[in-house]
Design an enzyme around this catalytic site. Structure first.
Site, PDB file in Angstrom:
ATOM      1  N   LYS A 125      40.227   7.653 -27.258  1.00  0.00           N
ATOM      2  CA  LYS A 125      41.345   6.803 -27.727  1.00  0.00           C
ATOM      3  C   LYS A 125      42.491   6.949 -26.743  1.00  0.00           C
ATOM      4  CE  LYS A 125      43.968   7.927 -31.538  1.00  0.00           C
ATOM      5  NZ  LYS A 125      45.309   8.148 -30.950  1.00  0.00           N
ATOM      6  N   GLU A 163      49.932   2.702 -35.870  1.00  0.00           N
ATOM      7  CA  GLU A 163      50.715   3.797 -36.442  1.00  0.00           C
ATOM      8  C   GLU A 163      52.116   3.323 -36.812  1.00  0.00           C
ATOM      9  OE1 GLU A 163      50.516   7.483 -34.263  1.00  0.00           O
ATOM     10  OE2 GLU A 163      52.070   8.419 -35.484  1.00  0.00           O
TER      11      GLU A 163
HETATM   12  O1  KIV Z   1      46.924  12.474 -32.326  1.00  0.00           O
HETATM   13  C1  KIV Z   1      46.739  12.036 -33.481  1.00  0.00           C
HETATM   14  O2  KIV Z   1      46.580  12.782 -34.449  1.00  0.00           O
HETATM   15  C2  KIV Z   1      46.708  10.594 -33.657  1.00  0.00           C
HETATM   16  C3  KIV Z   1      46.711  10.074 -35.066  1.00  0.00           C
HETATM   17  C4  KIV Z   1      48.045  10.250 -35.663  1.00  0.00           C
HETATM   18  C5  KIV Z   1      46.249   8.686 -35.149  1.00  0.00           C
HETATM   19  O3  KIV Z   1      46.709   9.866 -32.713  1.00  0.00           O
END
Ligand code: KIV
Length: 273
Positions: free
Chosen positions: A122, A191
């Site tokens: 991600k 988010e």
């Molecule tokens: O780093 C993380 O925990 C995240 C979530 C808040 C989606 O990116």
């Protein structure tokens, strides 16, 4: 509290998440950063485990996610992958490992995949990093996007408040979401944005949209595991539902242990060799 245990033990894939969106089945996602927690989270039936760069705050006690390094994300990723049998495991690309240029991004992505054995990655951002996203996907690595409040850009915002309340930022977010889908992302995290905007994005995109502080009209939800278990104190955003009070449970257990050691109650005759 009633739980949800699926009898479907097949490994979750990006394709299965897509099918879940198509049939209207909500996707559950939680963070994990270590083997033991990942085993529990996976065993409880979660669909997706995110090795978030929130490890920076939760595990290392930093104020932001920025200090996280590639080596640290790989360490957390490896630990989680060893604990997970069923869920899809996604690792966050840390700040500074992909923003420079697409070649740097693809090299970082390949390192994380090779060394952690995660299923997907991600990264945060839209148009600004779209060439990098395409390059990584063309290397065969599934990518989940992340828009709205992007913690790696906290120094630009100066605040963790709700994003995209103004029209211009909301329209850019919608454009970025489409760009990420067109680039081949298999999913998107939104988010801390208004629920109506998140609902619009989830409706317009065919890929699953997972919300955190983005309301209920999206395809799934993600929370930071230590927050929802009530381990952390002093962090109470409106979107956080606490499912346990592990802070009290752990504090009580540890103070009982201290008392037992001090009073020589522990160990007893049965607890020694
Ligand atoms: O780093 C993380 O925990 C995240 C979530 C808040 C989606 O990116």
């Amino acid at each position: 509290m009633a739980g949800y245990i699926s009898d479907d033990t097949r490994k979750v894939t990006t394709h299965r998440l897509f099918e879940m969106k198509q049939r209207g089945e909500k996707i559950s996602m939680l963070t994990s950063y270590d083997y033991t927690t990942a085993q529990i989270v996976d065993g409880a039936g979660i669909d997706v485990v995110l090795v978030g760069d929130s490890a920076s705050n939760v595990m290392a006690g930093n104020v932001t996610t920025l200090p996280m390094t590639l080596d640290q994300m790989i360490y957390h990723g490896k630990s989680v992958v060893r604990g997970v049998k069923r869920a899809l495991v996604i690792v966050d690309m840390p700040f500074g490992s992909y923003q420079g240029n697409p070649l740097e991004g693809v090299a970082s992505a390949i390192r994380i995949m090779k060394e952690s054995h995660a299923d997907a990655l991600k990264l945060e951002g839209g148009e600004e990093i779209i060439d990098t996203v395409k390059r990584i996907i063309s290397a065969g690595i599934p990518i989940m996007g992340h828009l709205g409040l992007m913690p790696q850009s906290i120094n630009k915002y100066g605040t963790y408040t709700v994003r995209a309340k103004e029209d211009a930022e909301a329209e850019k977010l919608v454009r970025d979401a489409h760009l990420l889908e067109e680039a081949g992302c298999f999913g998107l995290v939104l988010e801390k944005i208004p629920a109506s905007l998140a609902a619009r994005v989830a409706k317009e995109l065919t890929i699953p949209v997972i919300g955190i502080g983005a309301g209920g009209y999206v395809d799934g939800q993600v929370l930071v595991v230590s927050d929802m278990l009530g381990m952390s104190q002093g962090f109470s955003p409106r979107f956080l539902r606490r499912y346990a009070d592990l802070h009290s449970v752990m504090t009580n257990a540890i103070s009982q242990y201290v008392a037992d050691v001090k009073s020589s109650d522990f160990p007893n005759e049965q607890e020694q060799y």
